[in-house]
Design a protein around this motif. Structure first.
Motif, PDB file in Angstrom:
ATOM      1  N   UNK A  77      37.198  48.425  38.740  1.00 16.42           N
ATOM      2  CA  UNK A  77      37.727  49.271  37.453  1.00 16.42           C
ATOM      3  C   UNK A  77      38.615  48.460  37.052  1.00 16.42           C
ATOM      4  N   UNK A  78      39.477  47.484  36.316  1.00 15.31           N
ATOM      5  CA  UNK A  78      41.040  46.701  36.685  1.00 15.31           C
ATOM      6  C   UNK A  78      41.000  46.927  35.005  1.00 15.31           C
ATOM      7  N   UNK A  79      42.729  47.058  35.490  1.00 18.23           N
ATOM      8  CA  UNK A  79      43.713  47.287  34.005  1.00 18.23           C
ATOM      9  C   UNK A  79      44.571  46.085  33.423  1.00 18.23           C
ATOM     10  N   UNK A  80      44.445  45.418  32.646  1.00 18.69           N
ATOM     11  CA  UNK A  80      45.428  44.978  31.401  1.00 18.69           C
ATOM     12  C   UNK A  80      46.614  44.728  31.642  1.00 18.69           C
ATOM     13  N   UNK A  81      47.171  44.125  32.383  1.00 19.80           N
ATOM     14  CA  UNK A  81      48.889  44.286  32.709  1.00 19.80           C
ATOM     15  C   UNK A  81      49.386  43.907  31.756  1.00 19.80           C
ATOM     16  N   UNK A  82      48.596  42.363  31.449  1.00 15.44           N
ATOM     17  CA  UNK A  82      49.635  41.840  30.355  1.00 15.44           C
ATOM     18  C   UNK A  82      49.410  40.469  29.524  1.00 15.44           C
ATOM     19  N   UNK A  83      49.164  40.084  28.856  1.00 17.16           N
ATOM     20  CA  UNK A  83      48.592  39.125  27.828  1.00 17.16           C
ATOM     21  C   UNK A  83      49.062  38.247  26.934  1.00 17.16           C
ATOM     22  N   UNK A  90      46.749  35.577  30.763  1.00 15.04           N
ATOM     23  CA  UNK A  90      46.326  37.139  31.667  1.00 15.04           C
ATOM     24  C   UNK A  90      46.325  38.170  32.707  1.00 15.04           C
ATOM     25  N   UNK A  91      46.442  38.514  33.150  1.00 16.09           N
ATOM     26  CA  UNK A  91      47.283  39.408  33.882  1.00 16.09           C
ATOM     27  C   UNK A  91      46.901  40.766  34.305  1.00 16.09           C
ATOM     28  N   UNK A  92      45.652  41.070  35.458  1.00 15.70           N
ATOM     29  CA  UNK A  92      45.044  42.711  35.398  1.00 15.70           C
ATOM     30  C   UNK A  92      45.384  42.915  37.011  1.00 15.70           C
ATOM     31  N   UNK A 107      46.174  42.244  41.974  1.00 18.06           N
ATOM     32  CA  UNK A 107      46.328  41.772  41.386  1.00 18.06           C
ATOM     33  C   UNK A 107      45.964  40.217  41.039  1.00 18.06           C
ATOM     34  N   UNK A 108      45.177  40.058  39.886  1.00 19.52           N
ATOM     35  CA  UNK A 108      45.316  38.600  39.087  1.00 19.52           C
ATOM     36  C   UNK A 108      46.085  37.799  38.233  1.00 19.52           C
ATOM     37  N   UNK A 109      45.971  36.759  38.231  1.00 15.94           N
ATOM     38  CA  UNK A 109      46.334  35.993  36.757  1.00 15.94           C
ATOM     39  C   UNK A 109      45.221  35.091  36.631  1.00 15.94           C
ATOM     40  N   UNK A 110      45.477  34.359  35.207  1.00 13.19           N
ATOM     41  CA  UNK A 110      44.560  33.490  34.718  1.00 13.19           C
ATOM     42  C   UNK A 110      45.152  33.158  33.827  1.00 13.19           C
ATOM     43  N   UNK A 111      45.117  31.380  33.537  1.00 15.57           N
ATOM     44  CA  UNK A 111      46.020  31.051  32.554  1.00 15.57           C
ATOM     45  C   UNK A 111      45.174  29.703  32.076  1.00 15.57           C
ATOM     46  N   UNK A 112      44.687  29.891  31.009  1.00 15.12           N
ATOM     47  CA  UNK A 112      43.965  28.481  30.169  1.00 15.12           C
ATOM     48  C   UNK A 112      45.164  27.039  30.062  1.00 15.12           C
ATOM     49  N   UNK A 124      45.396  33.068  40.082  1.00 15.59           N
ATOM     50  CA  UNK A 124      45.736  33.391  41.265  1.00 15.59           C
ATOM     51  C   UNK A 124      44.998  34.456  41.651  1.00 15.59           C
ATOM     52  N   UNK A 125      44.932  35.296  42.764  1.00 20.93           N
ATOM     53  CA  UNK A 125      44.943  36.518  43.142  1.00 20.93           C
ATOM     54  C   UNK A 125      46.319  36.548  43.815  1.00 20.93           C
ATOM     55  N   UNK A 126      46.882  38.032  44.083  1.00 16.98           N
ATOM     56  CA  UNK A 126      48.161  38.058  45.007  1.00 16.98           C
ATOM     57  C   UNK A 126      47.460  39.611  45.169  1.00 16.98           C
TER      58      UNK A 126
END
Length: 158
Positions: A77-83, A90-92, A107-112, A124-126
């Motif tokens: 289960x993941x929560x979207x934190x920032x879009x 996007x970060x979740x 916490x993962x951050x994805x950027x295209x 990226x995963x923190x």
């Protein structure tokens, strides 16, 4: 007798996946992952349900159910934190599932980003390990790399 406080196990891992698809096309597909991924990756995703929110904006909670072939996870289960659609970012945060047995935070951050006619997906995963025995999240990184590569192949064919 005294004990030393254990040092924080906060860590970071990064992944770059180059794609032939344009940044816009790749970003659009990632934003449609709840509908697309179970359809094009049935061997990995059984379903992605929107539990709370609109499915795309910060605060949204998604339940990812993994296919039986994915041995390491049944659900997350993941929560979207920032879009940020403009910056294709996007970060979740994973808030429930087997991942939480291994990591205190995940916490993962994805950027295209555009690259020539194609794009690069930067993931990226923190994370913070629950204990020193917990392995690095390499299996999750491998699944992400495979997912983004296969998504690109799918987009190039459609």
């Amino acid at each position: 007798m005294f004990t030393l406080a254990s040092s924080s196990m906060a860590c970071k891992t990064e992944l770059d996946v180059e794609a032939k698809s344009s940044a816009d096309k790749m970003w659009e597909a990632i934003r449609m992952s709840a509908q697309l991924f179970p359809k094009i990756f049935p061997e990995e995703y059984e379903s992605i349900e929107i539990v709370e929110g609109d499915g795309k904006s910060a605060g949204t909670i998604r339940l990812l159910k993994y296919a039986p072939e994915v041995k390491i996870l049944t659900f997350a289960k993941e929560r979207i934190d920032l879009v940020d659609d403009e910056k294709k970012h996007v970060s979740y945060t994973v808030i429930d599932g087997e991942i939480m047995n291994l990591y205190k935070t995940f916490k993962a951050t994805l950027k295209v980003e555009g690259k020539g006619e194609g794009s690069v997906v930067k993931w990226c995963i923190d994370y913070e390990k629950a204990s020193e025995e917990v392995p690095d999240p390499d299996p999750f990184k491998e699944v992400a790399a495979k997912t983004f590569s296969h998504l690109d192949e799918y987009l190039c064919q459609n």
